[in-house]
Design a protein around this motif. Structure first.
Motif, mmCIF file in Angstrom:
data_model
loop_
_atom_site.group_PDB
_atom_site.id
_atom_site.type_symbol
_atom_site.label_atom_id
_atom_site.label_comp_id
_atom_site.label_asym_id
_atom_site.label_seq_id
_atom_site.Cartn_x
_atom_site.Cartn_y
_atom_site.Cartn_z
ATOM 1 N N HIS A 1 -36.329 -118.593 2.357
ATOM 2 C CA HIS A 1 -35.730 -117.756 1.610
ATOM 3 C C HIS A 1 -35.754 -118.597 0.057
ATOM 4 O O HIS A 1 -36.088 -118.077 -1.121
ATOM 5 C CB HIS A 1 -34.356 -117.262 1.874
ATOM 6 N N ILE A 2 -35.293 -119.727 0.072
ATOM 7 C CA ILE A 2 -35.262 -120.412 -1.304
ATOM 8 C C ILE A 2 -36.678 -120.513 -1.714
ATOM 9 O O ILE A 2 -36.857 -120.444 -3.120
ATOM 10 C CB ILE A 2 -34.269 -121.618 -1.120
ATOM 11 N N LEU B 1 -37.868 -117.481 -3.349
ATOM 12 C CA LEU B 1 -37.373 -117.103 -4.419
ATOM 13 C C LEU B 1 -37.993 -118.000 -5.768
ATOM 14 O O LEU B 1 -38.226 -117.689 -6.935
ATOM 15 C CB LEU B 1 -35.892 -117.199 -4.667
ATOM 16 N N VAL B 2 -38.044 -119.335 -5.549
ATOM 17 C CA VAL B 2 -38.738 -120.378 -6.429
ATOM 18 C C VAL B 2 -40.032 -119.843 -6.513
ATOM 19 O O VAL B 2 -40.279 -119.825 -7.862
ATOM 20 C CB VAL B 2 -38.541 -121.746 -5.651
ATOM 21 N N LEU C 1 -35.893 -118.108 -12.825
ATOM 22 C CA LEU C 1 -34.905 -118.040 -11.712
ATOM 23 C C LEU C 1 -33.548 -118.645 -12.289
ATOM 24 O O LEU C 1 -33.364 -119.903 -12.588
ATOM 25 C CB LEU C 1 -35.175 -118.613 -10.366
ATOM 26 N N LEU D 1 -30.401 -120.799 -11.018
ATOM 27 C CA LEU D 1 -29.931 -121.278 -10.003
ATOM 28 C C LEU D 1 -28.833 -120.999 -8.906
ATOM 29 O O LEU D 1 -28.951 -121.391 -7.826
ATOM 30 C CB LEU D 1 -29.790 -123.109 -10.322
ATOM 31 N N LEU E 1 -29.333 -119.299 -5.653
ATOM 32 C CA LEU E 1 -29.718 -120.044 -4.567
ATOM 33 C C LEU E 1 -28.359 -120.587 -3.776
ATOM 34 O O LEU E 1 -28.510 -120.941 -2.801
ATOM 35 C CB LEU E 1 -30.783 -121.136 -5.027
ATOM 36 N N TYR F 1 -27.389 -119.080 -0.368
ATOM 37 C CA TYR F 1 -28.336 -119.621 0.711
ATOM 38 C C TYR F 1 -28.204 -121.011 1.261
ATOM 39 O O TYR F 1 -28.218 -121.476 2.288
ATOM 40 C CB TYR F 1 -29.797 -119.315 0.420
ATOM 41 N N LEU F 2 -27.983 -121.854 0.061
ATOM 42 C CA LEU F 2 -27.699 -123.262 0.058
ATOM 43 C C LEU F 2 -26.257 -123.499 1.045
ATOM 44 O O LEU F 2 -26.132 -124.357 1.952
ATOM 45 C CB LEU F 2 -27.670 -124.112 -1.061
ATOM 46 N N VAL G 1 -24.989 -112.130 -3.611
ATOM 47 C CA VAL G 1 -26.076 -111.783 -4.195
ATOM 48 C C VAL G 1 -26.220 -110.465 -5.012
ATOM 49 O O VAL G 1 -26.405 -110.537 -6.090
ATOM 50 C CB VAL G 1 -27.340 -112.094 -3.472
ATOM 51 N N ASN H 1 -33.082 -109.295 -4.279
ATOM 52 C CA ASN H 1 -32.601 -110.368 -5.226
ATOM 53 C C ASN H 1 -33.141 -110.048 -6.689
ATOM 54 O O ASN H 1 -34.335 -109.411 -6.918
ATOM 55 C CB ASN H 1 -33.314 -111.494 -4.669
#
Length: 798
Positions: free
Chosen positions: A66-67, A70-71, A77, A79, A82, A85-86, A129, A763
């Motif tokens: 998923h990260i 998005l990247v 983006l 940060l 993210l 999810y991290l 999110v 997102n």
């Protein structure tokens, strides 16, 4: 034998399906009767770590992908987007760590706490999110379906004893539903149809997952009971085999009984290979010489008179009492009974193993037989006695006959013994001079009978009559070692304490087998290396028998035998399909503009799919509904031809692999096309005009044809139904699932991409079509992991 313990209906699925009521109720009752609930709970607990480690690995991979999505897909983006999810990727393993510890004081409490913590972590991270964007546009949750499915399928609360997974799944669903209502209010796009669509989606998702959890419990209970039955049969077979061996050795010498068992095995193997040929193989003749034995031949005096004066059953009772006591005396005196016929009783000492006091054993046996007969005669006021002859010599012992075997002895010395008996005196033991030379002075002896002197054979040597044992002499039979080595316990004891021991051994073996049952612990077992080696030994052996990915047996016959098992839950799975189809009709057939008349066409067409699904459901349930009225026997078959055909169709759906697979595949495809029918029926030209007008006015598009997320939710529910068809092979379900997924992804990105692109995203900055694609891919991966694990455990139990 206890019928509640040894009951073929426990594992006979075809008998279970013919019972009135629900199959899982009968199985649960049987499991309690067999005291297997504890064994089942132990097995379920074994799967907790294996399932949880799979879920953790899945979440790690899912968050990382998923990260990366998005990247790659989102420009500019931020940060902090993210961060949720991290946090899920980092914290999930630490929260779940207590589950893998050994010797927890309160394991059930720990499992509930871990399940709640993990579910709330993912839920909060998912909603964070959306909370970061309180602007005009709505952000849809990314992992509401993953959280709900995981609660029912992977988290420890789903398999803990007496757990209620829905007590966690329902509050999580309410959190998501409340968040959706609140966000729609904030974004000023609150419409009843969107709330209804999302609410029905959460209800149906909980409904399907609850059924999956219940189905897993049913299948696990069936596996455990079936396994127990096999263990019980195996132990019972061994006990019966030992009892049979003991029974044979009480009749035959040990070496001859061993030869007889080998000959029986070879004959059965030969006849099984030549089942269609009328050929018979002569049995091998087995005769063994014995150079020095003592032979006893006994006959009842006045037997002919008794047969004329007594009733047949009274005479049989007397003979039974005599011969039973004779056999008990023979066991004590180390004498092998050869046969009894009518009123005669023959035995021999020194077979199968020689011992020096064999003559004393036969004399003691003869005196005891006379004493037993006289006691019975006095008690019942009968005039009976025994005339016995004993001689020492050599014999040939063997088994003769083809269909019915007879163990016997032959030699001239056997004939001499018969002559000694015939010329003997009632109440005395008539012996030859050879026997006399082996006895010494331990018995009261007198000269033989006059009849013996007239016999052409017996007149060649002297004979004697044994009256009794001398006072003060020691019976050698009580101090000698038992040379026969045979266990002659009564076979009737098998029905008493022996069977209680069988049950105890079966439960003990079940506990041991369940602790070593393959449950995927190669990646989930955490503990000392010794424990890991013992627990993984059977798992490595099992994995060598199956192929990766689809988990099919390498042995084709074994695979066919597994997949052709009847699926008794198929009718209930079809009932779930029918209920889900009704819910989907409401999910996908609602309009943003309830006053529009253009939607009437869209409301009617999907019922072309709903009606066949309802008919298939009724066909699958017909047998069960019929059983509620009367038991299904050859005499209670339906009289109407239509009902008989319906009953046959219902049985085929349960019992036939090909019919079952066809019905399941057809149902899933009809559900998918019903979910997407409104998309395909939409006027794409008018849809593009509406979207262009909305873009010119800088307003969200008013998609009157269909709600893109409602369609995606419907497709997600369809994919979830792959979980409920336990009787359909994994490769078939994977194929249908990939077809539905790829077909819908093509619809999203190609044919109707303009509509899905203008819908809500998950997102900020991520295109809505990619968001919906990721939403379905994430959920389908959950389905695949669960189905693969379920197939693994099912085949391990098989």
């Amino acid at each position: 034998m206890d019928s509640t313990i040894y009951n073929e209906d426990v594992v006979n699925l075809r008998s279970l399906t013919n019972l009135k009521g629900f199959e899982w109720q009968h199985l649960k009752k049987k499991c309690r009767e067999l005291r297997l609930e504890g064994v089942m709970d132990s097995y379920m607990n074994l799967t907790i770590s294996a399932q949880l480690i799979r879920f953790i690995l899945y979440m790690e991979v899912l968050m990382i992908l998923h990260i990366l999505l998005l990247v790659v897909m989102v420009s500019n983006l931020r940060l902090f987007i993210l961060l949720p999810y991290l946090m899920v990727a980092l914290l999930t393993p630490f929260i779940a760590w207590p589950i893998f510890k050994k010797n927890l004081k309160h394991p059930r409490v720990v499992r509930i706490i871990v399940s709640v913590a993990v579910a709330l972590l993912i839920t909060i991270a998912d909603l964070f999110v959306s909370l970061c964007n309180l602007g005009k546009y709505l952000l849809v949750p990314s992992y509401d379906h993953v959280v709900i499915a995981s609660i029912y399928l992977f988290l420890p609360i789903s398999v803990a004893k007496r757990s209620k997974a829905y007590l966690l799944a329902v509050p999580v669903s309410l959190i998501y539903f409340a968040h959706m209502v609140w966000r729609l209010c904030i974004s000023q796009s609150f419409v009843k149809t969107r709330i209804t669509s999302y609410g029905l989606y959460l209800i149906s998702l909980n409904f399907v997952m609850s059924f999956c959890n219940f189905q897993r419990l049913y299948e696990t209970r069936r596996w455990v009971v079936t396994r127990y039955q096999l263990v019980l049969q195996g132990i019972t077979f061994k006990v019966v085999l030992n009892e049979e061996r003991a029974l044979l050795e009480s009749i035959l010498p040990q070496r001859m009984s061993h030869f007889l068992r080998e000959d029986m095995s070879s004959r059965l193997a030969y006849e099984s290979r030549n089942v269609f040929r009328r050929t018979y193989r002569n049995r091998k003749l087995y005769i063994e010489p014995y150079n020095e034995v003592t032979i006893l031949v006994a006959d009842m005096v006045n037997y002919t008179y008794l047969t004329n004066q007594m009733r047949a059953h009274e005479l049989v009772e007397i003979l039974h009492e005599l011969f039973v006591n004779f056999d008990l005396a023979a066991k004590k005196n180390k004498v092998l009974r050869i046969k009894f016929l009518g009123d005669s009783y023959n035995c021999v000492a020194g077979i199968p193993a020689f011992y020096p006091t064999h003559a004393h054993s036969c004399i003691d046996q003869a005196l005891e037989m006379i004493s037993i007969t006289q006691q019975l005669s006095n008690r019942k006021h009968l005039n009976i006695n025994m005339r016995i002859g004993v001689h020492t010599g050599e014999v040939l012992a063997g088994i003769i006959g083809h269909s019915k075997w007879q163990f016997d002895i032959w030699s001239k010395d056997v004939d001499i013994t018969n002559r000694l008996e015939a010329s003997g005196a009632p109440g005395l033991v008539h012996i030859s001079d050879r026997v006399m030379g082996m006895l010494g002075d331990q018995y009261v002896v007198k000269n033989g009978t006059e009849a013996a002197k007239l016999d052409p054979i017996l007149q060649n040597f002297r004979t004697y009559l044994i009256v009794s044992r001398n006072s003060g002499s020691v019976e050698l039979s009580e101090s000698e070692e038992n040379y026969s080595g045979s266990s002659r316990e009564s076979f009737a004891s098998f029905h008493g304490d022996v069977y209680d021991e069988i049950r105890t051994r079966a439960h003990r073996q079940m506990v041991e087998e369940m602790s070593n049952m393959p449950v995927g612990r190669r990646i989930g077992c955490i503990g000392p290396s010794k424990v890991r080696k013992e627990s993984l030994q059977e798992e490595y052996l099992f994995k060598s028998q199956i192929r990766p990915v689809f988990l099919t047996f390498r042995d084709l016959k074994m695979e066919l035998k597994f997949i052709k098992q009847p699926d008794l839950m198929m009718k209930y799975s079809m009932f779930m399909v029918a209920i889900t189809a009704i819910i989907l009709c409401k999910v996908v057939l609602i309009d943003q503009d309830e006053s529009s008349d253009d939607v009437i066409l869209f409301r009617v067409k999907p019922f072309g799919f709903l009606l066949p699904l309802l008919l298939l459901c009724m066909l699958a349930l017909f047998k069960k509904l019929w059983l509620q009225r009367r038991p299904l026997t050859p005499m209670t078959q339906p009289k109407l031809v239509l009902f008989r055909w319906l009953l046959k169709g219902s049985e085929l759906i349960e019992g036939s692999l090909y019919v079952r697979v066809s019905v399941a595949v057809l149902s899933l495809l009809m559900l998918y096309f019903m979910s997407s029918e409104r998309v395909f029926s939409c006027d794409i030209a008018q849809l593009e005009i509406d979207i262009i007008d909305a873009d010119l006015q800088n307003e969200p598009p008013n998609l009157k044809c269909f709600l893109p997320w409602a369609v995606t939710y419907a497709v997600g529910i369809t994919l979830s139904l792959l979980l409920i068809f336990s009787g359909v092979p994994l490769e078939v379900k994977m194929g249908v699932g990939f077809f539905i997924l790829f077909f819908h992804l093509g619809t999203i990105h190609d044919y109707y991409g303009i509509a899905f692109e203008r819908s809500d995203s998950t997102n900020i900055g991520l295109k809505a079509d990619w968001a919906q694609s990721w939403y379905l891919i994430a959920f389908f991966s959950v389905v695949l992991i669960r189905e693969q694990y379920f197939t693994f455990t099912a085949k391990a139990m098989f």
